[in-house]
Write an enzyme that holds these catalytic residues in place. Structure first.
Site, PDB file in Angstrom:
ATOM      1  N   HIS A  84      60.050  43.817 -32.677  1.00  0.00           N
ATOM      2  CA  HIS A  84      59.714  45.140 -33.219  1.00  0.00           C
ATOM      3  C   HIS A  84      60.837  46.163 -33.095  1.00  0.00           C
ATOM      4  O   HIS A  84      60.601  47.338 -33.391  1.00  0.00           O
ATOM      5  CB  HIS A  84      58.481  45.718 -32.521  1.00  0.00           C
ATOM      6  N   LYS A 109      64.817  58.561 -34.546  1.00  0.00           N
ATOM      7  CA  LYS A 109      63.841  59.029 -35.541  1.00  0.00           C
ATOM      8  C   LYS A 109      64.235  60.394 -36.104  1.00  0.00           C
ATOM      9  O   LYS A 109      63.667  60.875 -37.071  1.00  0.00           O
ATOM     10  CB  LYS A 109      62.450  59.073 -34.938  1.00  0.00           C
ATOM     11  N   LYS A 139      55.278  61.097 -34.839  1.00  0.00           N
ATOM     12  CA  LYS A 139      55.726  59.804 -34.313  1.00  0.00           C
ATOM     13  C   LYS A 139      56.286  60.057 -32.928  1.00  0.00           C
ATOM     14  O   LYS A 139      56.509  61.210 -32.558  1.00  0.00           O
ATOM     15  CB  LYS A 139      56.794  59.179 -35.216  1.00  0.00           C
ATOM     16  N   ARG A 140      56.538  58.983 -32.152  1.00  0.00           N
ATOM     17  CA  ARG A 140      57.155  59.182 -30.858  1.00  0.00           C
ATOM     18  C   ARG A 140      58.484  59.924 -31.025  1.00  0.00           C
ATOM     19  O   ARG A 140      59.173  59.792 -32.037  1.00  0.00           O
ATOM     20  CB  ARG A 140      57.401  57.824 -30.186  1.00  0.00           C
ATOM     21  N   LYS A 176      50.591  55.117 -43.827  1.00  0.00           N
ATOM     22  CA  LYS A 176      49.348  55.898 -43.704  1.00  0.00           C
ATOM     23  C   LYS A 176      49.466  57.197 -44.486  1.00  0.00           C
ATOM     24  O   LYS A 176      48.532  57.607 -45.199  1.00  0.00           O
ATOM     25  CB  LYS A 176      49.071  56.225 -42.233  1.00  0.00           C
ATOM     26  N   THR A 204      54.979  52.616 -39.647  1.00  0.00           N
ATOM     27  CA  THR A 204      53.649  52.399 -40.214  1.00  0.00           C
ATOM     28  C   THR A 204      53.008  53.737 -40.576  1.00  0.00           C
ATOM     29  O   THR A 204      52.160  53.796 -41.455  1.00  0.00           O
ATOM     30  CB  THR A 204      52.740  51.633 -39.229  1.00  0.00           C
TER      31      THR A 204
HETATM   32  C1  26Q Z   1      59.719  47.377 -22.796  1.00  0.00           C
HETATM   33  C2  26Q Z   1      59.996  47.086 -21.467  1.00  0.00           C
HETATM   34  C3  26Q Z   1      59.418  47.795 -20.445  1.00  0.00           C
HETATM   35  C4  26Q Z   1      58.550  48.821 -20.753  1.00  0.00           C
HETATM   36  C5  26Q Z   1      58.269  49.107 -22.069  1.00  0.00           C
HETATM   37  C6  26Q Z   1      58.844  48.391 -23.101  1.00  0.00           C
HETATM   38  C7  26Q Z   1      58.528  48.699 -24.510  1.00  0.00           C
HETATM   39  C8  26Q Z   1      57.272  49.175 -24.835  1.00  0.00           C
HETATM   40  C9  26Q Z   1      56.938  49.476 -26.129  1.00  0.00           C
HETATM   41  C10 26Q Z   1      59.449  48.544 -25.527  1.00  0.00           C
HETATM   42  C11 26Q Z   1      59.105  48.858 -26.830  1.00  0.00           C
HETATM   43  C12 26Q Z   1      57.852  49.317 -27.150  1.00  0.00           C
HETATM   44  C13 26Q Z   1      57.414  49.674 -28.487  1.00  0.00           C
HETATM   45  C14 26Q Z   1      58.055  49.436 -29.603  1.00  0.00           C
HETATM   46  C15 26Q Z   1      57.523  49.866 -30.891  1.00  0.00           C
HETATM   47  O1  26Q Z   1      56.483  50.523 -30.968  1.00  0.00           O
HETATM   48  N1  26Q Z   1      58.180  49.533 -32.006  1.00  0.00           N
HETATM   49  C16 26Q Z   1      57.695  49.928 -33.306  1.00  0.00           C
HETATM   50  O2  26Q Z   1      56.872  48.881 -33.814  1.00  0.00           O
HETATM   51  C17 26Q Z   1      56.252  49.249 -35.025  1.00  0.00           C
HETATM   52  C18 26Q Z   1      55.309  48.125 -35.412  1.00  0.00           C
HETATM   53  O3  26Q Z   1      56.034  47.002 -35.794  1.00  0.00           O
HETATM   54  C19 26Q Z   1      57.287  49.514 -36.095  1.00  0.00           C
HETATM   55  O4  26Q Z   1      56.632  49.970 -37.251  1.00  0.00           O
HETATM   56  C20 26Q Z   1      58.277  50.568 -35.621  1.00  0.00           C
HETATM   57  O5  26Q Z   1      59.323  50.707 -36.555  1.00  0.00           O
HETATM   58  C21 26Q Z   1      58.840  50.180 -34.265  1.00  0.00           C
HETATM   59  O6  26Q Z   1      59.658  51.209 -33.766  1.00  0.00           O
END
Ligand code: 26Q
Length: 853
Positions: A357, A563, A557-558, A669, A665
């Site tokens: 992702h 971004k 978004k975050r 929406k 995403t």
């Molecule tokens: C990793 C290690 C330790 C703690 C946390 C994490 C961690 C947690 C969440 C690393 C990444 C995430 C989240 C990533 C994420 O939300 N990516 C998004 O995924 C969406 C669904 O595929 C995409 O639409 C977005 O583009 C993408 O940024």
């Protein structure tokens, strides 16, 4: 109508029954929590037959089953969605009249489960909805965090994090399954033995044992005929007193004594940033091991042995977070089931597949080798062995290239690379948009792509039109159904038919009227419920807004530098300066809505929030400009707030640095709800443009991913040059340090840091790493075009209708179909009629069994 009335009467009776039988109170006296509970218990009875019959159908028909493993889910409020999905909206309205209660109060009483950070977690929930609706045999697995993503408050511009206590009250949509708890082991000493094939296996001694207790949440599909219900199984270590380590407590180590009881307590709030924390590793293994044990138990119950395991089980690894299932499955197969190493490895690869992702290097998970060796000694031995075999194979195939082995190795420089492990242990690896999947193949995982070209594939993300259109935007949903019928609810490709109405003036007018109404609702929310707080957290007012005639310009978004919320804000500074000189410089009004959480340790992201706040305040204090421009920062952006904001948006900001947003995403929406996208050629924006057609996608701008890759490798982009050669850009950037926005030294410092991030190199990071200034001019010009088009509302509506009509491909139903076909080989299994009748029969017989008649 008569029928609805009768059914409503029965439901009221049931609610009264639960109020007395479960809560010891009566309708007239019931608090909102009591009413919510009794109402949910009554409604949930309606789905239990389907749930039971769904699970029984999968088992009896011996269906190949998908197990979706994800550390995050963001389902949104369940009651409202469940009412929509069992088509009980009218029924529930009638019940509200009969009980004299308020529907909105009932629905918003439920906490929004924040068991995820953002896109990845919400995607998992959209997928569960689509799996259920399309009758695919599947289970979701995750963790039942006691505290979800923190609640964000903005104190005078500064983000403050508060615990999200979503489980404060009893939760009627979860089912605690005490009988299905499993034990997960950590640490200990592995003692070597061999299986019957001569492979080394290990018995663990002196280990630490953690009890994982599952809670199931029903995921209700939308009925095409009979609706299916899937389970989302969430593990908790909280309610197991055996997890408390009394010996440590007695030795005076209070903090250590409760470690395992609190393992599932907190969701890590970092997205796109790997932290390497010990508890996080324990959480990840907890998910992997508990879920795998559960899968194996289920499989054995149905099939007796594991001979058909590789045929019947599919495990999807949602990003690398659950990737420890790979060594754990090899371990269990070789040790507990006496399967040879070679065969265990083949089974594992056949069953597992991995979705990536993100391409950000800092988000790729790595774990310290010693940490894994200490916490998971047996899995570590397996990782070493897997890695040795893999590296030997690579060396053999590419004897000339020593670097290659190093790049591809699972273990390197004392770190275990979870992405490499996930690729090697899976039969398929996918990205989440066409561009992202290309980048994975040609850059991020290039070596692996050369080695296994057939492993790599793309499944573009999608979102569920049921929550994001049918439910969030009932007016637009009815507008669509009136024109093309209601099949779009389960067959979103039919939305293309809306194209035929795009140039119809009456349709355009009606669309605009709906948008106005949704905007009025958002204005109401912002002005009444979105607080402004002083530096002590005290509420001193609410967001300033504009009327529904304004352009509603939305970026939700975050918070992350890639971004580029900062680019949005710099444009607003430019606009503000223009309007200050001449309040009539622009002919439209603009309300800018920004929402999103920053990871607690991400300083620059927090500074960007502060800038938004300071700029909003500055503009709000400017009598001449505030009539034309307003900024509202939405506090604590989450799924529930998204459902209010998205239907009201005119303009969708999708302005990430090209090549960095895997898919996005929110873009889908917003477009589904009739917003036009101002966006870069990034992630799924590119495919959205293609579906909508260039002609109806007017606001694309900025450097492409390839151009930026070249700029990076040739080191040719110099932010300073851009800054110095563009007076307006220069002015806007200077506002970060000329004292016009900050009112104290802390604020001034925050803005200065942003200023330097744009113009100064920092260690290995070049100035303006995310190319904000490079794209700012093009963005500014494009925003002018936005305003021009917005002056012609009917034309704008025509564009919006073409955008909605072009979203067919971006339903999560479509994404799930693609996963089912390309990756899982999964068939649909609607509830079997005989099974349904049997369950119904048993239920009604039980229902008649009353002691006192
Ligand atoms: C990793 C290690 C330790 C703690 C946390 C994490 C961690 C947690 C969440 C690393 C990444 C995430 C989240 C990533 C994420 O939300 N990516 C998004 O995924 C969406 C669904 O595929 C995409 O639409 C977005 O583009 C993408 O940024």
């Amino acid at each position: 109508m008569q029928e609805t009335n009768q059914r409503a009467e029965i439901l009221v009776q049931k609610i009264k029954h639960f109020l007395i039988a479960n809560l010891g109170t009566i309708l007239e006296k019931a608090s909102i929590q009591e009413f919510y509970l009794a109402f949910s218990l009554a409604l949930r009875e309606e789905i239990m037959i389907n749930w039971t019959a769904t699970l029984d159908t999968f088992e009896k028909q011996k269906a190949r089953t998908l197990y979706y493993l994800s550390m995050e889910y963001l389902p949104g409020r369940l009651l409202e969605n469940n009412i929509t999905n069992i088509s009980a909206t009218e029924l529930v309205k009638a019940v509200m009249v009969k009980t004299g209660r308020n529907l909105q109060e009932l629905l918003t009483h439920e906490p929004d489960p924040g068991l995820g950070n953002g896109g990845l977690g919400r995607l998992a929930s959209c997928f569960m909805d689509s799996l259920a609706t399309q009758h695919y045999p599947a289970w979701g697995y995750g963790l039942r965090y006691q505290y979800g993503i923190f609640e964000q408050e903005i104190w005078n511009g500064v983000q403050i994090e508060r615990p999200d206590c979503w489980l404060l009250n009893e939760h009627p949509w979860e089912f605690r399954r005490d009988t299905q708890a499993v034990l997960v082991n950590f640490r200990g000493n592995p003692v070597a033995a061999t299986n019957s094939h001569g492979d080394e296996v290990y018995q663990l001694e002196d280990y630490e044992e953690v009890r994982a207790l599952p809670y199931d949440i029903p995921i209700i599909g939308y009925p095409s005929s009979v609706f299916s219900v899937l389970s989302l199984r969430l593990w908790s270590t909280k309610e197991s007193p055996t997890n408390f380590e009394l010996q440590r407590y007695n030795a005076g180590h209070l903090d250590q004594a409760g470690e395992n009881t609190s393992l599932s307590d907190v969701l890590y709030p970092n997205d796109h940033h790997e932290t390497g924390k010990r508890i996080r590793l324990k959480q990840e293994f907890l998910l992997a091991s508990a879920s795998l044990q559960d899968i194996l138990l289920k499989h054995r119950r149905v099939y007796g042995d594991l001979s058909s395991f590789a045929d019947k089980v599919r495990i999807q690894i949602n990003d690398t977070h659950p990737a420890l299932v790979i060594p754990e499955l090899v371990r269990i197969l070789t040790k507990s089931y006496d399967i040879s190493w070679h065969e265990a490895w083949e089974i594992t690869q056949t069953c597992c597949s991995y979705t990536n992702h993100t391409v950000l290097k800092e988000a790729l998970e790595e774990w310290n080798e010693h940490r894994i060796a200490h916490l998971l000694p047996r899995q570590y031995i397996i990782l070493q062995k897997l890695n040795q075999e893999f590296c030997a194979a690579v060396r053999k195939k590419f004897p000339e290239d020593a670097d290659k082995v190093q790049r591809m190795s699972i273990i390197e420089g004392g770190q275990i690379r979870m992405a490499n492990l996930s690729i090697i242990g899976s039969h398929k690896v996918n990205g989440v948009s066409e561009l992202h999947s290309e980048i994975i193949k040609t850059r991020l995982f290039r070596d692996f792509y050369e080695l296994y070209p057939n492993k790599f594939t793309n499944v573009t993300n999608g979102v569920t039109q049921r929550r994001w259109l049918l439910h969030a935007n009932p007016l637009l949903a009815a507008f669509i159904t009136k024109r093309i019928g209601d099949r779009w609810i389960t067959h979103f490709e039919e939305i293309a038919k809306l194209r035929d109405f795009a140039s119809d003036p009456a349709t355009q007018e009606e669309f605009l009227a709906i948008k106005r109404e949704n905007k009025a609702a958002l204005i109401h929310f912002l002005a009444k419920e979105n607080p402004l707080r002083n530096s002590k957290g005290k509420i001193i007012g609410h967001s300033l807004t504009l009327g529904p005639e304004a352009l509603f310009d939305v970026q939700i978004k975050r918070l992350h530098e890639y971004k580029r919320q900062l680019m949005n804000l710099l444009h607003l500074i430019m606009l503000y300066r223009e309007l200050k000189k001449d309040p009539n410089a622009r002919r439209i009004k603009r309300l800018v809505v920004i929402g999103g959480k920053a990871a607690p340790g991400y300083e620059n992201a927090k500074r960007i929030i502060q800038l938004a706040y300071l700029l909003a305040r500055k503009i709000g204090e400017d009598q001449a400009v505030k009539e034309k421009l307003a900024i509202a920062y939405v506090e604590n952006y989450n799924v529930s707030k998204a459902q209010i904001i998205i239907p009201a948006a005119d303009l969708s900001e999708q302005i990430s640095t090209a090549g960095m947003e895997a898919s996005g995403t929110g873009n889908m929406k917003l477009a589904m709800n009739g917003a036009l996208t101002i966006g870069t050629e990034d992630g799924a924006n590119i495919e959205m443009r293609k579906e909508v057609s260039d002609a109806w996608w007017p606001f694309s701008f900025g450097a492409t991913a390839d151009e930026l890759a070249t700029a990076r490798s040739s080191d040719t982009y110099k932010a300073w040059d851009t800054y110095i050669h563009d007076v307006q850009v220069c002015d806007a950037v200077d506002a970060l340090k000329d004292g016009s926005l900050a009112t104290n030294e802390q604020e001034a410092e925050a803005l200065r840091a942003l200023y330097f991030s744009l113009l100064q190199d920092h260690y290995t990071d070049p100035a303006d790493k995310f190319f904000v200034l490079k794209d700012l001019r093009a963005y500014y010009e494009m925003q002018k075009k936005v305003e021009e088009l917005f002056l012609n509302p009917r034309k704008w509506a025509e564009y919006a209708l073409h955008n909605i009509a072009g979203m067919g491909k971006f339903s999560s139903d479509e994404a799930i179909k693609n996963y089912a076909k390309l990756i899982w080989g999964l068939e649909k299994y609607p509830i079997d009629t005989t099974i349904y009748q049997n369950v119904q029969q048993e239920y009604s017989e039980h229902d008649r069994c009353r002691i006192i008649s």
